[in-house]
Design a protein around this motif. Sequence first.
Motif, PDB file in Angstrom:
ATOM      1  N   ALA A 168       0.829  -1.206   0.000  1.00 42.44           N
ATOM      2  CA  ALA A 168       0.000   0.000   0.000  1.00 42.44           C
ATOM      3  C   ALA A 168       0.864   1.256   0.000  1.00 42.44           C
ATOM      4  CB  ALA A 168      -0.915  -0.008   1.221  1.00 42.44           C
ATOM      5  N   ILE A 169       0.491   2.161  -0.877  1.00 48.06           N
ATOM      6  CA  ILE A 169       1.242   3.397  -1.062  1.00 48.06           C
ATOM      7  C   ILE A 169       0.249   4.557  -1.039  1.00 48.06           C
ATOM      8  CG2 ILE A 169       2.630   4.724  -2.731  1.00 48.06           C
ATOM      9  CD1 ILE A 169       4.238   2.437  -1.706  1.00 48.06           C
ATOM     10  N   ALA A 170       0.587   5.596  -0.329  1.00 48.14           N
ATOM     11  CA  ALA A 170      -0.231   6.811  -0.386  1.00 48.14           C
ATOM     12  C   ALA A 170       0.428   7.754  -1.379  1.00 48.14           C
ATOM     13  CB  ALA A 170      -0.317   7.458   0.991  1.00 48.14           C
ATOM     14  N   ILE A 171      -0.360   8.222  -2.329  1.00 49.05           N
ATOM     15  CA  ILE A 171       0.205   9.116  -3.340  1.00 49.05           C
ATOM     16  C   ILE A 171      -0.399  10.500  -3.179  1.00 49.05           C
ATOM     17  CG2 ILE A 171       0.448   9.575  -5.801  1.00 49.05           C
ATOM     18  CD1 ILE A 171       0.532   6.603  -6.266  1.00 49.05           C
ATOM     19  N   LYS A 172       0.462  11.426  -2.901  1.00 44.60           N
ATOM     20  CA  LYS A 172       0.013  12.797  -2.669  1.00 44.60           C
ATOM     21  C   LYS A 172       0.242  13.589  -3.939  1.00 44.60           C
ATOM     22  CE  LYS A 172       1.145  16.596   0.516  1.00 44.60           C
ATOM     23  NZ  LYS A 172       1.697  16.861   1.860  1.00 44.60           N
ATOM     24  N   LYS A 173      -0.824  14.109  -4.462  1.00 42.01           N
ATOM     25  CA  LYS A 173      -0.708  14.909  -5.674  1.00 42.01           C
ATOM     26  C   LYS A 173      -0.747  16.387  -5.317  1.00 42.01           C
ATOM     27  CE  LYS A 173      -2.561  16.180 -10.079  1.00 42.01           C
ATOM     28  NZ  LYS A 173      -3.652  16.226 -11.015  1.00 42.01           N
ATOM     29  N   PHE A 174       0.292  17.086  -5.657  1.00 39.11           N
ATOM     30  CA  PHE A 174       0.296  18.518  -5.374  1.00 39.11           C
ATOM     31  C   PHE A 174      -0.575  19.264  -6.367  1.00 39.11           C
ATOM     32  CE2 PHE A 174       4.169  17.651  -2.975  1.00 39.11           C
ATOM     33  CZ  PHE A 174       3.929  18.440  -1.863  1.00 39.11           C
ATOM     34  N   LYS A 175      -1.311  20.176  -5.857  1.00 40.14           N
ATOM     35  CA  LYS A 175      -2.101  21.063  -6.697  1.00 40.14           C
ATOM     36  C   LYS A 175      -1.149  21.876  -7.564  1.00 40.14           C
ATOM     37  CE  LYS A 175      -5.675  22.260  -4.702  1.00 40.14           C
ATOM     38  NZ  LYS A 175      -6.398  22.716  -3.526  1.00 40.14           N
ATOM     39  N   GLN A 176      -1.566  22.148  -8.763  1.00 43.85           N
ATOM     40  CA  GLN A 176      -0.744  22.988  -9.629  1.00 43.85           C
ATOM     41  C   GLN A 176      -0.557  24.359  -9.005  1.00 43.85           C
ATOM     42  OE1 GLN A 176       0.671  20.965 -11.535  1.00 43.85           O
ATOM     43  NE2 GLN A 176       0.118  21.641 -13.564  1.00 43.85           N
TER      44      GLN A 176
END
Lengths: 482, 321
Positions: A59-67
């Motif tokens: 399990a991996i948490a992927i954090k997507k940064f807002k542009q």
Amino acid sequence: MGDGNTTNRGVTTGTGTSNNNSEKPEWLQQYNLIGKIGEGTYGLVFLARTKSPANRGKAIAIKKFKQSKDGDGVSPTAIREIMLLREITHENVVKLVNVHINHADMSLYLAFDYAEYDLYEIIRHHRDKVNHTINPYTVKSLLWQLLNGLNYLHSNWIIHRDLKPSNILVMGDGEEPGVVKIADFGLARIYQAPLKFLSENGVVVTIWYRAPELLLGAKHYTSAVDMWAVGCIFAELLTLKPLFQGAEAKSSQNPFQLDQLDKIFKILGHPTTEKWPTLATLPHWHSDLQHIQGRKYETNGLHSVVHLPLKNPAYDLLSKMLEYDPKKRITAAQALEHEYFRIEPQPGRNALVPSQPGEKVVNYPTRPVDANTDFEGTTSLQPPQPASGNPVPGNMAGAHAMSNRNVPRPMAAVGMQRMQPQGMMGYNFPSQAGAAGGINPGGMPMQRGMTAQAHQQQQQQLRRKDPGMMQGYPPQQKSRRL
Amino acid sequence: MDDSSFSAGLLCQESEQTFLEEEEEEDTFSDLKNHSVLDDEQLKILTDKEISFGFKSDKSLVLSQEIECARLESIAWILNTRAAFGFRFQTAYLSVTYLDRFLSRKPIDSEKLWAIKLVSVACLSLAAKMEEINVPALTEFQIDEYDFGSNVKQRMELLVLNTLNWRLRSVTPFVFLHYFSTKFFNDSPPNNVLSRTVALILNAMREINLMDHRPSIIAAAATLVVLDQRLTREALEFKLNSISYSGFLEIEDLLACYSKMQKLDTEKLDMPKSVNSPDLSPTQLGRTSVLDYPSVSSAGCSNKRKRLTFEDDDQSTYKPK
């Protein structure tokens, strides 16, 4: 670190704004996306599982940064967080496994080891569902590990600045069950380089956990601000209630938080210049004389709030963390030496196991997953950027007063069987929608695939941003029991 | 080349009048004084880090003359832009560190000198994001005649970040300055020591590749040059031994760095501009350090650099798409 593609494709002159590529970027193909688990001012967090044979299903948490705003380049928050995480390795600090750059739109994705729980949910579960305090072994182990991680950060000249229960993660089943991980370094600062003014970026920690020197307008801050927050979290672990639940003032960029100070004074008694010599030099101590110095709370009632006798080591440690003068406040290193950690029960590595045989295991709820949202779906739905430029995370301060999780969710971990059925979406969504409301009040576009019910809840969430609602815990929304 | 020196010169004059107000200089130095003196344990953490960032690795970076010149122009541009935006000196230094680290990892083809400009913009922008409170938009970073769009600049930021492995928290000499000035000046450094040392370090950026020396050595050497320009090897060794924890400083490195800076400092004093006042205040020195460089930079490109130029076919060239 980093994917190999980036170096070859680093410079292209195309505008690259399309998000609707039917073909998945190569880096994304190494994951199975499970769903969205969080949202905040920084962007979104997803749960995914690795496909590679070596770590299949991890399990991996992927954090997507807002542009960032067009023309600002790579967001400073992202740079600082990644840079910090690249420098630190500690058992009690969240582990960054990879940084991915999506070249089409230049967005950034951080891959972390997933943690299933956090202190906010653990405390809430005990308060609302179990009706029982957290067992002393668990409290002590959580605190011990938190202090260990913090001691590591502080000796590496890093101040976290935003410690609060939702940023303290706890690992679920797997290789490190019950291990604490400090997360969300978006506001963290290095102070190896010069100490800087707090007012920078206008970013400050959630007010309930904010140290009195900051509330009084101190220009410089030290690692002692983190220790104050730890004290507040310690008390909350003991009582299941936030210790100082002030109502946040939201007028200007960095308004004076009178109510928060009042809540602190009410419990700890008024600070005095005898005990805190530099108090008189703090700006707000003078600027609002009649309010701040007008009411006098003479006595320290902390022991009665936390229901501990004065001579109890836990109380002694807590009161040293909640020392007014930052210079006298106990440091993380000192706290680890405190008697509290030497007496029974001794702290352990797995904080969530029962301390005694026969004691009931508490089954904490797993993190809700919104399986209807995918990377592409979410990218097309980002709320419009506020006109003022970068969203100010300070807006989030105190936001998790709401019964629904209304804070930027850091990251998390999930066991195989824990994926929520689709029908759970109505349950799941409000916890995530509200946070976006914090930066985009009322203006969030409708999410594709979002149920009408979820939307309704989202609207409720947005209305609940009223600071007047901040006192206590509002009753649960019915819809959350669906 | 001439054009850019000329325009840099113009910018300099402007910056003298407009930007280098005394107040700004005060700010730029005050935070250095805020540093607490490092204890031995902290020194050890920092010096261990120096190695991990690849400073003072075995193979020295050799740049072609064209690239050397482009590097000098970039440094000139970085210093000017620092003054124009009122950034701190550390920010300028940090961005040159990024530039040198980038060049040491990703050689740039001599045909693509424009790429160095773009890299410089990205490095300064990144350093500003790390260090500064107010960070200008990418469009505000203008370099010479080049008109890179924000998107291109952002892509280069990403390339630099990736090339540096996102490790932007480079150790710089500045964290050691307070420590060395206290140690070498017997606990009572004169007021202008910090500013003179900073000026010297900024001057030295042009003469040395920052990857060739450990930041602690640069800091120690600069402080010693400010203390005394005529120290012998023995005297240097004596000074070194006077520090309680000096295991991280190697005398050969220190000597090499000291000699380079010694020459620099002498050269600087020969220049009329910088001797307008015998008692150099931080303001004047700060100004000098910024104003000096156009002449030095153009001179550097014609003859001062002694490094050999040779083409290395193995080097992968930089090919923007």
